[in-house]
Write a protein that holds these residues in place. Structure first.
Motif, PDB file in Angstrom:
ATOM      1  N   LEU A 127       0.835  -1.195   0.000  1.00 51.90           N
ATOM      2  CA  LEU A 127       0.000   0.000   0.000  1.00 51.90           C
ATOM      3  C   LEU A 127       0.870   1.244   0.000  1.00 51.90           C
ATOM      4  CD1 LEU A 127      -2.747  -0.876   2.668  1.00 51.90           C
ATOM      5  CD2 LEU A 127      -2.962  -0.969   0.192  1.00 51.90           C
ATOM      6  N   SER A 128       0.393   2.256  -0.702  1.00 54.67           N
ATOM      7  CA  SER A 128       1.092   3.543  -0.697  1.00 54.67           C
ATOM      8  C   SER A 128       0.787   4.259   0.620  1.00 54.67           C
ATOM      9  CB  SER A 128       0.626   4.386  -1.884  1.00 54.67           C
ATOM     10  OG  SER A 128      -0.718   4.779  -1.692  1.00 54.67           O
ATOM     11  N   PRO A 129       1.593   5.278   0.972  1.00 54.70           N
ATOM     12  CA  PRO A 129       1.322   6.030   2.207  1.00 54.70           C
ATOM     13  C   PRO A 129      -0.097   6.636   2.224  1.00 54.70           C
ATOM     14  CG  PRO A 129       3.518   6.532   1.436  1.00 54.70           C
ATOM     15  CD  PRO A 129       2.872   5.691   0.378  1.00 54.70           C
ATOM     16  N   GLU A 130      -0.577   7.068   1.059  1.00 55.24           N
ATOM     17  CA  GLU A 130      -1.934   7.636   0.987  1.00 55.24           C
ATOM     18  C   GLU A 130      -2.982   6.553   1.274  1.00 55.24           C
ATOM     19  OE1 GLU A 130       0.258   7.961  -1.685  1.00 55.24           O
ATOM     20  OE2 GLU A 130       0.929   9.956  -1.100  1.00 55.24           O
ATOM     21  N   GLU A 131      -2.765   5.343   0.721  1.00 55.07           N
ATOM     22  CA  GLU A 131      -3.698   4.241   0.960  1.00 55.07           C
ATOM     23  C   GLU A 131      -3.683   3.816   2.431  1.00 55.07           C
ATOM     24  OE1 GLU A 131      -3.902   1.752  -3.186  1.00 55.07           O
ATOM     25  OE2 GLU A 131      -2.024   1.639  -2.035  1.00 55.07           O
ATOM     26  N   ILE A 132      -2.501   3.852   3.037  1.00 54.89           N
ATOM     27  CA  ILE A 132      -2.390   3.523   4.461  1.00 54.89           C
ATOM     28  C   ILE A 132      -3.163   4.547   5.288  1.00 54.89           C
ATOM     29  CG2 ILE A 132      -0.790   3.375   6.422  1.00 54.89           C
ATOM     30  CD1 ILE A 132       1.225   2.093   4.482  1.00 54.89           C
ATOM     31  N   ASP A 133      -3.035   5.831   4.943  1.00 55.98           N
ATOM     32  CA  ASP A 133      -3.782   6.872   5.655  1.00 55.98           C
ATOM     33  C   ASP A 133      -5.293   6.692   5.474  1.00 55.98           C
ATOM     34  OD1 ASP A 133      -1.522   8.055   6.685  1.00 55.98           O
ATOM     35  OD2 ASP A 133      -1.365   9.557   5.071  1.00 55.98           O
ATOM     36  N   GLU A 134      -5.727   6.303   4.277  1.00 53.95           N
ATOM     37  CA  GLU A 134      -7.154   6.046   4.034  1.00 53.95           C
ATOM     38  C   GLU A 134      -7.642   4.887   4.904  1.00 53.95           C
ATOM     39  OE1 GLU A 134      -7.989   5.340  -0.104  1.00 53.95           O
ATOM     40  OE2 GLU A 134      -7.122   7.265  -0.717  1.00 53.95           O
ATOM     41  N   GLN A 135      -6.844   3.819   4.950  1.00 51.90           N
ATOM     42  CA  GLN A 135      -7.213   2.662   5.762  1.00 51.90           C
ATOM     43  C   GLN A 135      -7.238   3.032   7.242  1.00 51.90           C
ATOM     44  OE1 GLN A 135      -8.197  -0.458   4.847  1.00 51.90           O
ATOM     45  NE2 GLN A 135      -8.212   0.344   2.754  1.00 51.90           N
ATOM     46  N   ARG A 136      -6.249   3.813   7.683  1.00 55.53           N
ATOM     47  CA  ARG A 136      -6.199   4.246   9.085  1.00 55.53           C
ATOM     48  C   ARG A 136      -7.458   5.051   9.431  1.00 55.53           C
ATOM     49  NH1 ARG A 136      -1.317   6.316   9.237  1.00 55.53           N
ATOM     50  NH2 ARG A 136      -0.396   4.478  10.168  1.00 55.53           N
ATOM     51  N   GLN A 137      -7.853   5.961   8.528  1.00 51.29           N
ATOM     52  CA  GLN A 137      -9.042   6.776   8.762  1.00 51.29           C
ATOM     53  C   GLN A 137     -10.300   5.889   8.807  1.00 51.29           C
ATOM     54  OE1 GLN A 137      -9.636   9.790   5.794  1.00 51.29           O
ATOM     55  NE2 GLN A 137     -11.175  10.871   7.004  1.00 51.29           N
ATOM     56  N   LYS A 138     -10.387   4.934   7.894  1.00 51.85           N
ATOM     57  CA  LYS A 138     -11.541   4.025   7.847  1.00 51.85           C
ATOM     58  C   LYS A 138     -11.648   3.223   9.142  1.00 51.85           C
ATOM     59  CE  LYS A 138     -12.444  -0.258   5.643  1.00 51.85           C
ATOM     60  NZ  LYS A 138     -12.099  -1.172   4.575  1.00 51.85           N
ATOM     61  N   PHE A 139     -10.527   2.646   9.599  1.00 54.11           N
ATOM     62  CA  PHE A 139     -10.557   1.842  10.825  1.00 54.11           C
ATOM     63  C   PHE A 139     -10.796   2.703  12.069  1.00 54.11           C
ATOM     64  CE2 PHE A 139      -7.912  -1.260   8.251  1.00 54.11           C
ATOM     65  CZ  PHE A 139      -8.959  -2.120   8.049  1.00 54.11           C
ATOM     66  N   GLN A 140     -10.332   3.955  12.045  1.00 57.82           N
ATOM     67  CA  GLN A 140     -10.579   4.857  13.170  1.00 57.82           C
ATOM     68  C   GLN A 140     -12.071   5.178  13.262  1.00 57.82           C
ATOM     69  OE1 GLN A 140      -8.254   5.835  15.517  1.00 57.82           O
ATOM     70  NE2 GLN A 140     -10.148   6.407  16.551  1.00 57.82           N
ATOM     71  N   GLU A 141     -12.737   5.374  12.113  1.00 57.13           N
ATOM     72  CA  GLU A 141     -14.182   5.627  12.112  1.00 57.13           C
ATOM     73  C   GLU A 141     -14.942   4.416  12.663  1.00 57.13           C
ATOM     74  OE1 GLU A 141     -15.283   6.665   8.125  1.00 57.13           O
ATOM     75  OE2 GLU A 141     -14.253   8.600   8.210  1.00 57.13           O
ATOM     76  N   ILE A 142     -14.526   3.217  12.256  1.00 55.74           N
ATOM     77  CA  ILE A 142     -15.176   1.996  12.753  1.00 55.74           C
ATOM     78  C   ILE A 142     -14.977   1.878  14.264  1.00 55.74           C
ATOM     79  CG2 ILE A 142     -15.121  -0.532  12.694  1.00 55.74           C
ATOM     80  CD1 ILE A 142     -14.413  -0.280   9.695  1.00 55.74           C
ATOM     81  N   ALA A 143     -13.760   2.175  14.722  1.00 48.76           N
ATOM     82  CA  ALA A 143     -13.487   2.108  16.162  1.00 48.76           C
ATOM     83  C   ALA A 143     -14.322   3.142  16.913  1.00 48.76           C
ATOM     84  CB  ALA A 143     -12.002   2.319  16.430  1.00 48.76           C
ATOM     85  N   ASP A 144     -14.407   4.360  16.367  1.00 49.73           N
ATOM     86  CA  ASP A 144     -15.200   5.403  17.026  1.00 49.73           C
ATOM     87  C   ASP A 144     -16.669   5.008  17.122  1.00 49.73           C
ATOM     88  OD1 ASP A 144     -12.906   6.900  17.265  1.00 49.73           O
ATOM     89  OD2 ASP A 144     -13.357   8.214  15.549  1.00 49.73           O
ATOM     90  N   GLU A 145     -17.204   4.366  16.090  1.00 48.09           N
ATOM     91  CA  GLU A 145     -18.613   3.957  16.086  1.00 48.09           C
ATOM     92  C   GLU A 145     -18.886   2.806  17.053  1.00 48.09           C
ATOM     93  OE1 GLU A 145     -19.760   2.912  12.122  1.00 48.09           O
ATOM     94  OE2 GLU A 145     -19.516   4.939  11.367  1.00 48.09           O
TER      95      GLU A 145
END
Length: 157
Positions: A127-145
């Motif tokens: 994964l590129s750094p941008e894709e890693i950041d997208e995945q991090r944001q996605k998993f953070q939203e799931i964790a927050d929910e």
């Protein structure tokens, strides 16, 4: 002799009348225990019970056996519905816990590793750094929910 038979017959006729005139009282104490007695308790609310019919003066007057059955079935249906609702809530809670743990685990992996390898269409790539950041944001939203309190959960769609 006839006088004795007549006297005996009168006595035998009077005994059931005297017994039916006796009062029976029913009350519940502070521990929830139901008591019966021939004297009304002092300082307690008591119902007078009809010994012949088994009904109390404050009870369910005029309720037929069919009405009692319908009331019982309605109560049982309500209890079954409550049990089903609690089972659904328990399943939701467990699903939220699983989603929370998975999201946190994925976030830990993203934070630990600088390079993340994925397999797409049979080929592996990083994964590129941008894709890693997208995945991090996605998993953070799931964790927050899923990791917050139940009231913070979004409404079911």
């Amino acid at each position: 002799m006839n006088k004795r038979i007549l006297t005996l017959a009168i006595i035998l006729a009077a005994v059931p009348l005297a017994a039916s005139g006796a009062s029976v009282y029913k009350w519940t104490d502070e521990n929830g225990v139901t008591h019966f007695g021939d004297r009304q308790p002092t300082g307690q609310q008591a119902e007078q019970v009809n010994v012949r019919s088994g009904t109390s003066s404050g009870g369910q007057k005029g309720q037929s056996p069919q009405e009692q059955l319908e009331e019982l079935e309605a109560r049982q249906a309500d209890e079954a519905e409550k049990r089903e609702e609690s089972a659904v809530e328990e399943a939701r809670r467990k699903q939220r816990e699983a989603n929370c743990e998975t999201a946190r685990s994925n976030l830990r992996i993203l934070d630990r590793n600088s390079r993340i390898r994925v397999e797409e269409e049979g080929e592996q790539r990083y994964l590129s750094p941008e894709e890693i950041d997208e995945q991090r944001q996605k998993f953070q939203e799931i964790a927050d929910e899923n990791c917050g309190a139940e009231e913070d959960a979004p409404a079911e769609r």
